[in-house]
Motif scaffolding. Structure first.
Motif, PDB file in Angstrom:
ATOM      1  N   GLN A   1       2.286   1.707  -3.469  1.00 57.39           N
ATOM      2  CA  GLN A   1       1.264   2.189  -4.399  1.00 57.39           C
ATOM      3  C   GLN A   1       0.959   3.666  -4.158  1.00 57.39           C
ATOM      4  O   GLN A   1       0.769   4.430  -5.104  1.00 57.39           O
ATOM      5  CB  GLN A   1      -0.013   1.359  -4.260  1.00 57.39           C
ATOM      6  N   THR A   2       0.921   4.060  -2.894  1.00 54.26           N
ATOM      7  CA  THR A   2       0.671   5.466  -2.559  1.00 54.26           C
ATOM      8  C   THR A   2       1.785   6.349  -3.108  1.00 54.26           C
ATOM      9  O   THR A   2       1.523   7.411  -3.674  1.00 54.26           O
ATOM     10  CB  THR A   2       0.545   5.633  -1.034  1.00 54.26           C
TER      11      THR A   2
ATOM     12  N   LEU B   1       0.833  -1.208   0.000  1.00 53.53           N
ATOM     13  CA  LEU B   1       0.000   0.000   0.000  1.00 53.53           C
ATOM     14  C   LEU B   1       0.864   1.253   0.000  1.00 53.53           C
ATOM     15  O   LEU B   1       0.588   2.210  -0.723  1.00 53.53           O
ATOM     16  CB  LEU B   1      -0.934  -0.005   1.215  1.00 53.53           C
ATOM     17  N   LYS B   2       1.920   1.242   0.810  1.00 54.72           N
ATOM     18  CA  LYS B   2       2.837   2.387   0.875  1.00 54.72           C
ATOM     19  C   LYS B   2       3.487   2.625  -0.485  1.00 54.72           C
ATOM     20  O   LYS B   2       3.605   3.764  -0.947  1.00 54.72           O
ATOM     21  CB  LYS B   2       3.895   2.131   1.944  1.00 54.72           C
TER      22      LYS B   2
END
Length: 155
Positions: free
Chosen positions: A30-31, A27-28
């Protein structure tokens, strides 16, 4: 029997914690990628906007130097402000320019103009010339103001 259950429970907890950590790292990542993409799009948009504002400045200079006819320059500047989405914002600053633009923006050009009957072309030319005559001095003053307002955007 309690020891194997405890060991199995510990293995499950460690596996779930490892999976949760993997998902958080993903997630990090992708962010970060999304933020980089947004920043690149904003930078490209800014470059494009500055290029269009530079074009507006160039057309305004050409109009004052009489390298570009008044109506052609007004049409080009008006359409560039439309592309930028700034028409509502700047029309109050350059009212004569946009008043003339409103008169001529629907006039056909090139092949479409040639396809019109002579009388229709003359009617459109008359409307354009009346507007030019009435607004020319004000438009020229506004074009000088455009040169000042958008001088920073010259390439």
């Amino acid at each position: 029997m309690t020891t194997p259950v405890i060991i199995l429970g510990a293995i499950i907890i460690v596996a779930l914690a490892a999976y949760a950590t993997h998902l958080l790292l993903k997630l990090k990542q992708q962010t970060k990628q999304q933020q980089a993409k947004i920043a690149a799009q904003q930078a490209a948009q800014l470059v494009h906007e500055n290029e269009l504002l530079g074009n507006i400045h160039y057309i305004a200079a050409a109009m004052l130097e009489e390298r570009c006819e008044l109506s052609e320059g007004v049409m080009r500047i008006g359409k560039l402000f439309d592309i930028l989405g700034k028409t509502a914002e700047v029309s109050a600053h350059y009212p004569a320019l946009f008043k003339h633009f409103d008169v001529i923006k629907t006039h056909p050009i090139m092949e479409q103009r040639k396809a019109l009957e002579k009388q229709q072309r003359m009617k459109l030319d008359l409307a354009r010339m009346k507007s030019e005559a009435a607004l020319e001095a004000d438009i020229n003053q506004e074009v000088q103001q455009i040169l000042k307002d958008y001088a920073a955007h010259v390439n």
